[in-house]
Design a protein around this motif. Structure first.
Motif, short mmCIF file in Angstrom:
data_model
loop_
_atom_site.label_atom_id
_atom_site.label_comp_id
_atom_site.label_asym_id
_atom_site.label_seq_id
_atom_site.Cartn_x
_atom_site.Cartn_y
_atom_site.Cartn_z
N ILE A 1 -2.63 -4.66 -2.51
CA ILE A 1 -3.37 -5.49 -3.43
C ILE A 1 -2.50 -6.97 -3.42
CG2 ILE A 1 -1.56 -4.70 -5.01
CD1 ILE A 1 -5.03 -6.12 -5.96
N GLU B 1 -12.40 -5.82 -0.08
CA GLU B 1 -12.15 -5.86 1.40
C GLU B 1 -11.89 -4.64 1.88
OE1 GLU B 1 -8.85 -8.16 3.84
OE2 GLU B 1 -9.51 -8.93 2.04
N ASN B 2 -11.46 -3.56 1.04
CA ASN B 2 -10.88 -1.96 1.32
C ASN B 2 -12.28 -1.45 1.76
OD1 ASN B 2 -8.16 -1.32 -0.74
ND2 ASN B 2 -8.22 -2.67 0.99
N TYR C 1 0.85 -1.21 -0.01
CA TYR C 1 0.03 0.03 0.03
C TYR C 1 0.92 1.21 0.05
CZ TYR C 1 0.74 -0.52 4.86
OH TYR C 1 1.27 -0.68 6.19
N GLN D 1 -9.85 -6.89 -3.84
CA GLN D 1 -9.18 -5.76 -2.93
C GLN D 1 -10.37 -4.80 -2.57
OE1 GLN D 1 -6.39 -3.28 -4.55
NE2 GLN D 1 -5.43 -2.54 -2.66
N SER E 1 -3.68 -15.31 4.41
CA SER E 1 -4.52 -14.86 3.68
C SER E 1 -5.78 -15.52 3.34
CB SER E 1 -3.96 -14.01 2.59
OG SER E 1 -4.72 -13.03 1.96
N CYS F 1 -6.33 -2.98 3.27
CA CYS F 1 -5.21 -3.62 2.73
C CYS F 1 -4.67 -3.27 1.34
CB CYS F 1 -5.54 -5.33 2.66
SG CYS F 1 -6.87 -5.52 1.42
N ALA G 1 -8.39 -13.38 1.41
CA ALA G 1 -8.10 -13.10 -0.07
C ALA G 1 -8.52 -14.20 -0.85
CB ALA G 1 -6.71 -12.73 -0.26
N GLN H 1 -4.48 -10.69 -2.82
CA GLN H 1 -5.55 -10.96 -3.70
C GLN H 1 -4.59 -11.35 -5.08
OE1 GLN H 1 -5.84 -8.30 -1.86
NE2 GLN H 1 -7.74 -8.46 -0.76
#
Length: 373
Positions: free
Chosen positions: A163, A153-154, A34, A150, A119, A161, A122, A166
């Motif tokens: 990328i 999830e975000n 990130y 992603q 993960s 998180c 993911a 995923q």
């Protein structure tokens, strides 16, 4: 296949298909994704199987062999709770992107250890996204499926998180680590054949459960964003003069910057060694990564530190925590003839402290998301 039997039992018909997506372990490149930086994960043999059939009435019925779930509708995806939010989030992200996705009957069966930093979330997202892509003829690439996962999830689950997880789940290939530039989204495979040189990569699952939705993970991300703003760059990946940057920062922002910049360099160094066939020499870089995560990024914990230190005492060539931190797993690069010594050292160190014995198992690069049946 167990998930097919469960689908038949739940819904009275055969599923339209079964799709698999793996978890991942990150060899090196932690908390760099990130920050538009570099990562080097690989997909692992454990993952999530999703048996799925489309529905025309807008209902999404969910069942997991590991946890309970309740049906939701496409109009009320936000009513999903717990693990089901990761699945509902994928439907939401695809529809937000303009894809014509209807309802579905879904049964999930996973064997990624939850909370181990491998993960599982993911894997769940990418398995469902891969299924919906095929069932509804969306024509998405694997990277597009990863990006939609992603976003789920975000923006739906609320976990900020990057990328990496995923992408590794969607794009992984057997025998290969995945180098990824998280700004350009460019990827390339890097051969990672440990068996040919008498090595193993052990995962030490500490058993300390972590949850990253918000909390300290989000704090670390904000530290990095604030540091980048103070330095006048788009992301910490753009820092080219580390000494100058550290002189202009203080406190948490200074420490986070030092980790991210040096971790990007470590990723590039590991790739160089792997391409030169010097796998056994990456251990020192794994050690340095852990010290930086512990001291500069402050995302380790006592159980991870003990796992790393005792693995090295037992003969590991290198070891570090992997994943977002605050629990989860460590990895250790170990010669075949030292595996039992490392196992004994780690389990002994845990026993001395009265901690439950960690799970220790080897990991090899596995194939990414795909249809099984």
């Amino acid at each position: 296949m167990r998930v097919v039997g469960a689908f038949r039992e739940s819904y009275g018909v055969e599923p339209a298909g079964v799709w698999h997506a793996p978890g991942r372990v990150n060899l090196i490149g932690e908390h760099t994704d990130y920050n538009d930086g570099f990562v080097l994960p690989f997909a692992v043999p454990w993952g999530v199987n999703a048996a799925v059939s489309p529905r025309e009435d807008g209902v999404v019925r969910l069942r997991s062999l590991q946890a309970a779930g309740e049906p939701v509708t496409l109009e009320r995806l936000d009513a999903a709770q717990g693990w089901a939010r990761y699945v509902a989030g994928v439907f939401w992200a695809l529809r937000e992107a303009g894809h014509r996705v209807g309802g579905a009957d879904v049964v999930i069966d996973g064997d990624v250890p939850q909370g181990a930093g491998l993960s599982s979330s993911a894997a769940l997202e990418v398995a469902v996204g891969t299924a919906l892509n095929e069932l509804y003829g969306l024509g998405m690439t694997k990277m597009e499926i990863a990006l939609a996962s992603q976003k789920a999830e975000n923006d739906f689950v609320g976990m900020p998180c990057g990328i990496m997880d995923q992408a590794a789940s969607a794009l992984g290939e057997e025998g290969q680590a995945l180098f990824m530039d998280c700004r350009s989204l460019g990827t390339r495979n890097v051969p990672f054949d440990l068996a040919s040189v008498g090595l193993q990569l052990l995962i030490v699952n500490t058993g300390v459960h972590h949850s990253h939705a918000g909390g300290e993970y989000g704090d670390r991300r904000r530290d990095c964003e604030n540091a980048a703003a103070h330095l006048g760059v788009d992301a910490l990946r753009d820092v080219t003069d580390l000494a100058d940057a550290l002189g202009r920062l203080s406190g948490d922002e200074r420490r986070r910057t030092q980790h991210v910049v040096t971790e990007n360099h470590r990723v590039e160094a590991v790739i160089g060694l792997l391409r030169a066939g010097k796998v056994e020499e990456i251990g020192a870089l794994l050690n340095a990564s852990h010290l930086s995560l512990r001291d500069q990024f402050e995302v380790s914990c006592a159980e991870l530190d003990v796992a790393v230190e005792s693995a090295i005492r037992g003969g590991a060539r290198g070891s570090r925590m992997t994943g977002g931190g605050f629990g989860g797993s460590a990895i250790a690069l170990v010669a075949d003839d030292r595996v039992e010594s490392v196992r004994a050292s780690v389990t002994g160190a845990y026993a001395e402290r009265g901690w439950a014995a960690p799970e220790i198992y080897p990991a090899v690069p596995a194939a990414g998301a795909r249809r099984l049946a």
